[in-house]
Write a protein that holds these residues in place. Structure first.
Motif, PDB file in Angstrom:
ATOM      1  N   ILE A   4      17.713  -9.480  19.743  1.00 32.29           N
ATOM      2  CA  ILE A   4      16.704 -10.541  19.806  1.00 32.29           C
ATOM      3  C   ILE A   4      15.825 -10.552  18.558  1.00 32.29           C
ATOM      4  N   CYS A   5      15.142 -11.668  18.376  1.00 33.68           N
ATOM      5  CA  CYS A   5      14.146 -11.838  17.321  1.00 33.68           C
ATOM      6  C   CYS A   5      12.867 -11.107  17.740  1.00 33.68           C
ATOM      7  N   THR A   6      12.296 -10.299  16.814  1.00 36.75           N
ATOM      8  CA  THR A   6      11.072  -9.573  17.168  1.00 36.75           C
ATOM      9  C   THR A   6       9.858 -10.504  17.221  1.00 36.75           C
ATOM     10  N   ARG A   7       9.969 -11.697  16.643  1.00 39.84           N
ATOM     11  CA  ARG A   7       8.830 -12.619  16.669  1.00 39.84           C
ATOM     12  C   ARG A   7       8.744 -13.365  17.993  1.00 39.84           C
ATOM     13  N   CYS A   8       9.879 -13.932  18.420  1.00 43.14           N
ATOM     14  CA  CYS A   8       9.817 -14.842  19.573  1.00 43.14           C
ATOM     15  C   CYS A   8      10.704 -14.402  20.742  1.00 43.14           C
ATOM     16  N   GLY A   9      11.537 -13.389  20.534  1.00 40.79           N
ATOM     17  CA  GLY A   9      12.375 -12.908  21.628  1.00 40.79           C
ATOM     18  C   GLY A   9      13.663 -13.681  21.802  1.00 40.79           C
ATOM     19  N   TYR A  38      17.658 -13.384  10.573  1.00 36.36           N
ATOM     20  CA  TYR A  38      17.038 -14.702  10.635  1.00 36.36           C
ATOM     21  C   TYR A  38      17.041 -15.178  12.076  1.00 36.36           C
ATOM     22  N   CYS A  39      16.002 -15.945  12.402  1.00 37.87           N
ATOM     23  CA  CYS A  39      15.898 -16.483  13.754  1.00 37.87           C
ATOM     24  C   CYS A  39      15.904 -18.000  13.698  1.00 37.87           C
ATOM     25  N   ARG A  40      16.673 -18.597  14.602  1.00 34.69           N
ATOM     26  CA  ARG A  40      16.686 -20.057  14.730  1.00 34.69           C
ATOM     27  C   ARG A  40      15.903 -20.489  15.963  1.00 34.69           C
ATOM     28  N   GLY A  41      15.376 -19.502  16.684  1.00 31.11           N
ATOM     29  CA  GLY A  41      14.639 -19.835  17.892  1.00 31.11           C
ATOM     30  C   GLY A  41      13.139 -19.926  17.665  1.00 31.11           C
ATOM     31  N   CYS A  42      12.652 -19.416  16.513  1.00 32.73           N
ATOM     32  CA  CYS A  42      11.228 -19.510  16.201  1.00 32.73           C
ATOM     33  C   CYS A  42      10.847 -20.977  15.998  1.00 32.73           C
ATOM     34  N   ASP A  43       9.557 -21.224  15.957  1.00 33.55           N
ATOM     35  CA  ASP A  43       9.077 -22.597  15.841  1.00 33.55           C
ATOM     36  C   ASP A  43       9.569 -23.270  14.568  1.00 33.55           C
TER      37      ASP A  43
HETATM   38 ZN   LIG Z   1      12.319 -16.001  16.599  1.00 33.61          ZN
END
Ligand SMILES: [Zn+2]
Length: 156
Positions: A4-9, A38-43
């Protein structure tokens, strides 16, 4: 496995991997692949974010815990860990106390967070309501540091 992304999960993440280009067969993740994920789920669109494999971190905690118990016939007081803040992705190496007793209180300035035993520590590796997530657990120890049980009572 759930990375998971540590920023948004989010699990909508990508990272570098070594593949056999003949058939695109996955081989392994290079060192630090998750730190440069990289995260594609963050804002925002596809932001750099550290990734963490929550199951693996929890399995490593279990392994470290068993080896500590097998090696030292003493209680364990804290874990040396690395945490990542969700808001800006900065990381810190910290001590997380496994008990909230008098010894931990005496060591308060050295303690980043108090949790309730091993299960509490493992829950910090999941994306919860804290402003941080624990991404690595290096080792366990007690406050004496030299694993001399009698010394522990100095903090009572
Ligand atoms: Zn994220």
């Amino acid at each position: 496995m759930s990375v998971i992304c540590t920023r948004c999960g989010s699990t909508n993440v990508i990272c570098m991997a070594m593949v056999n280009p003949n058939g695109n067969v996955f081989e392994y993740y290079p060192d630090e692949a998750f730190e440069y994920g990289y995260c594609r789920g963050c804002d925002f669109d596809e932001v750099h974010a550290e990734l963490t494999d929550t199951d693996k971190v929890q399995q490593e905690i279990d392994i470290l815990y068993r080896s500590f118990i097998d090696s030292y016939e003493t209680e364990l007081d804290y874990a040396d860990c690395r945490i990542v803040y969700k808001d800006d992705g900065t990381d810190l190496e910290v001590k997380i106390a496994l008990t909230a007793d008098g010894k931990a209180a005496a060591m308060n300035e050295r303690v980043f967070y108090h949790c309730d035993g091993i299960s509490g520590l493992k829950s910090l590796a999941e994306y919860g309501d804290k402003d941080f997530i624990m991404v690595q657990c290096y080792q366990f120890d007690n406050w004496a540091g030299d694993n001399t049980p009698k010394f522990l009572h100095d903090y009572d």
